[in-house]
Design a protein around this motif. Structure first.
Motif, PDB file in Angstrom:
ATOM      1  N   UNK A 178       0.700  -1.136   0.108  1.00 27.69           N
ATOM      2  CA  UNK A 178      -0.090  -0.068  -0.044  1.00 27.69           C
ATOM      3  C   UNK A 178       0.875   1.136   0.034  1.00 27.69           C
ATOM      4  N   UNK A 179       1.970   1.091   0.844  1.00 31.01           N
ATOM      5  CA  UNK A 179       2.783   2.378   0.883  1.00 31.01           C
ATOM      6  C   UNK A 179       3.608   2.438  -0.361  1.00 31.01           C
ATOM      7  N   UNK A 180       3.893   1.445  -1.222  1.00 32.12           N
ATOM      8  CA  UNK A 180       4.499   1.388  -2.571  1.00 32.12           C
ATOM      9  C   UNK A 180       3.705   2.019  -3.196  1.00 32.12           C
ATOM     10  N   UNK A 181       2.410   1.769  -3.306  1.00 36.38           N
ATOM     11  CA  UNK A 181       1.347   2.259  -4.251  1.00 36.38           C
ATOM     12  C   UNK A 181       1.234   3.773  -4.373  1.00 36.38           C
ATOM     13  N   UNK A 182       1.118   4.222  -3.170  1.00 35.81           N
ATOM     14  CA  UNK A 182       1.068   5.626  -3.225  1.00 35.81           C
ATOM     15  C   UNK A 182       2.186   6.447  -3.368  1.00 35.81           C
ATOM     16  N   UNK A 183       3.580   5.845  -3.127  1.00 31.37           N
ATOM     17  CA  UNK A 183       4.558   6.548  -3.311  1.00 31.37           C
ATOM     18  C   UNK A 183       5.266   6.587  -4.723  1.00 31.37           C
ATOM     19  N   UNK A 184       5.160   5.588  -5.556  1.00 32.70           N
ATOM     20  CA  UNK A 184       5.624   5.349  -6.873  1.00 32.70           C
ATOM     21  C   UNK A 184       5.310   6.390  -7.814  1.00 32.70           C
ATOM     22  N   UNK A 185       6.243   6.920  -8.576  1.00 33.63           N
ATOM     23  CA  UNK A 185       5.739   7.763  -9.468  1.00 33.63           C
ATOM     24  C   UNK A 185       5.134   7.436 -10.868  1.00 33.63           C
ATOM     25  N   UNK A 186       5.574   6.339 -11.226  1.00 32.38           N
ATOM     26  CA  UNK A 186       4.945   5.793 -12.368  1.00 32.38           C
ATOM     27  C   UNK A 186       3.619   5.142 -11.958  1.00 32.38           C
ATOM     28  N   UNK A 187       2.529   5.237 -12.838  1.00 34.66           N
ATOM     29  CA  UNK A 187       1.158   4.856 -12.535  1.00 34.66           C
ATOM     30  C   UNK A 187       1.394   3.400 -12.507  1.00 34.66           C
ATOM     31  N   UNK A 188       2.011   2.866 -13.491  1.00 40.86           N
ATOM     32  CA  UNK A 188       2.320   1.449 -13.805  1.00 40.86           C
ATOM     33  C   UNK A 188       2.990   0.588 -12.543  1.00 40.86           C
ATOM     34  N   UNK A 189       3.881   1.168 -11.871  1.00 39.23           N
ATOM     35  CA  UNK A 189       4.649   0.633 -10.796  1.00 39.23           C
ATOM     36  C   UNK A 189       3.507   0.574  -9.456  1.00 39.23           C
ATOM     37  N   UNK A 190       2.835   1.663  -9.539  1.00 37.96           N
ATOM     38  CA  UNK A 190       1.713   1.739  -8.308  1.00 37.96           C
ATOM     39  C   UNK A 190       0.603   0.655  -8.515  1.00 37.96           C
ATOM     40  N   UNK A 191       0.277   0.424  -9.745  1.00 31.68           N
ATOM     41  CA  UNK A 191      -0.675  -0.579  -9.935  1.00 31.68           C
ATOM     42  C   UNK A 191       0.046  -2.139  -9.599  1.00 31.68           C
ATOM     43  N   UNK A 192       1.370  -2.290 -10.069  1.00 28.45           N
ATOM     44  CA  UNK A 192       1.954  -3.434  -9.611  1.00 28.45           C
ATOM     45  C   UNK A 192       2.159  -3.557  -8.097  1.00 28.45           C
ATOM     46  N   UNK A 193       2.391  -2.357  -7.271  1.00 25.13           N
ATOM     47  CA  UNK A 193       2.502  -2.436  -5.913  1.00 25.13           C
ATOM     48  C   UNK A 193       1.113  -2.825  -5.218  1.00 25.13           C
ATOM     49  N   UNK A 194       0.021  -2.424  -6.056  1.00 21.60           N
ATOM     50  CA  UNK A 194      -1.248  -2.755  -5.510  1.00 21.60           C
ATOM     51  C   UNK A 194      -1.620  -4.069  -5.675  1.00 21.60           C
ATOM     52  N   UNK A 195      -0.942  -4.810  -6.453  1.00 29.09           N
ATOM     53  CA  UNK A 195      -1.294  -6.261  -6.523  1.00 29.09           C
ATOM     54  C   UNK A 195      -0.594  -6.994  -5.544  1.00 29.09           C
ATOM     55  N   UNK A 196       0.641  -6.574  -5.120  1.00 31.81           N
ATOM     56  CA  UNK A 196       1.265  -6.953  -3.850  1.00 31.81           C
ATOM     57  C   UNK A 196       0.405  -6.972  -2.680  1.00 31.81           C
ATOM     58  N   UNK A 197      -0.144  -5.834  -2.589  1.00 32.62           N
ATOM     59  CA  UNK A 197      -1.262  -5.285  -1.296  1.00 32.62           C
ATOM     60  C   UNK A 197      -2.233  -6.283  -1.227  1.00 32.62           C
ATOM     61  N   UNK A 198      -2.891  -6.307  -2.497  1.00 31.84           N
ATOM     62  CA  UNK A 198      -4.006  -7.091  -2.483  1.00 31.84           C
ATOM     63  C   UNK A 198      -3.778  -8.829  -2.317  1.00 31.84           C
ATOM     64  N   UNK A 199      -2.632  -9.266  -2.546  1.00 38.61           N
ATOM     65  CA  UNK A 199      -1.986 -10.557  -2.321  1.00 38.61           C
ATOM     66  C   UNK A 199      -1.990 -10.700  -0.913  1.00 38.61           C
ATOM     67  N   UNK A 200      -1.388  -9.773  -0.273  1.00 36.82           N
ATOM     68  CA  UNK A 200      -1.253  -9.753   1.351  1.00 36.82           C
ATOM     69  C   UNK A 200      -2.621 -10.042   1.887  1.00 36.82           C
TER      70      UNK A 200
END
Lengths: 169, 118
Positions: free
Chosen positions: A18-40
């Motif tokens: 979740x933290x990576x989702x809101x701090x990444x500059x690239x929207x694509x990286x944010x979306x991929x971080x959101x996948x990690x969060x949802x997996x958790x």
């Protein structure tokens, strides 16, 4: 003991993602971080023995909703947003406000006696048929009509999406 | 954690470790001599005209939406498959009605040309 370790692993995945989702500059990286969060979150569902929710989280959220997110990112032009300042100048005011709201929530929960519970309570051992079996019995026997109406809702979604995106040529 | 999920978790951990170990090991072994020519298009490759983060046509979005809708359908079939024996023909009839309504939508979208490539 093992459950507690797994709980902290999944909690760390959720919060870190979740933290990576809101701090990444690239929207694509944010979306991929959101996948990690949802997996958790999916792992936390599994720890609570909610196996159906676990399957829904993996198949629908990580599989389906994230595909939609990625498509939206590819459909819109995000170059402009990537170059602008990521956080606005009111961050000090935002920090004060969020600390105030957080303190208020902790105080409320404390006065309600919620915080005095022991941390990370393991789920009570499931007895009888599992989560999915119980859900199937309810869905296919008691709530028969809502189940069939759900297919109509999906039909409307198909018609709506095709009509909105299709050019009238 | 419910019983039977430990092997899956171990599998996930191994799957995560595999690329990490491979990349780190390769980094330790290989020599490092970066120069600009290495990053260019190889031999007869065409130089990139613009950024690959361009905008896509909305047609691809229909495919994504339809995928999500049939994803939801799949998740409804999951509890039925688990309880297949005890639900019997009653369950088969219910799911048939459910699927027929959705297949009507699928056939309509197909006829409408929503799945056609460009």
């Amino acid at each position: 003991m093992l459950d507690t370790i797994f709980f902290y692993v999944f909690a760390l995945l959720t919060i870190g993602g979740a933290i990576a989702t809101i701090t990444r500059r690239s929207a694509m990286h944010s979306a991929l971080s959101l996948i990690v969060s949802l997996l958790g979150v999916a792992g936390l569902y599994l720890l609570q023995k909610a196996e159906f929710l676990f399957a829904v989280q993996i198949v629908l959220y990580i599989g389906g909703i994230m595909v939609l997110f990625l498509f939206v990112i590819m459909l819109v032009n995000l170059d402009q947003a990537a170059k602008e300042r990521q956080f606005n100048r009111q961050w000090l005011l935002g920090l004060v406000a969020s600390v105030l709201v957080g303190a208020q929530m902790v105080w409320m929960l404390n006065s309600a006696g919620v915080l005095s519970l022991p941390a990370a309570v393991p789920a009570p051992a499931a007895t009888g048929p599992g989560n999915i079996e119980a859900l199937a019995d309810l869905l296919f026997r008691e709530y028969l009509l809502p189940f069939e109406v759900a297919s109509l809702l999906l039909l409307v979604a198909i018609v709506g999406s095709v009509m909105m995106a299709k050019k009238t040529s | 954690m419910p019983e039977g999920y430990l092997p899956i978790f171990v599998f996930m951990v191994v799957a995560l470790l595999f690329p990490v170990v491979a990349i780190v090991a390769a980094k330790l072994v290989r020599p490092s001599s970066p120069f600009a020519t290495k990053l260019e298009a190889y031999e007869c490759g065409i130089k990139a005209a613009s950024s690959s983060r361009g905008r896509y046509t909305v047609r691809f979005y229909i495919v994504a939406i339809l995928f999500v809708i049939f994803d939801v359908e799949t998740i409804f079939l999951y509890p039925w498959a688990v309880r297949y024996q005890s639900l019997g023909w009653f369950g088969v009839a219910e799911v048939t009605v459910f699927l027929v309504i959705l297949v009507v939508g699928y056939v309509w979208a197909y006829k409408k040309g929503a799945l056609q490539w460009v």
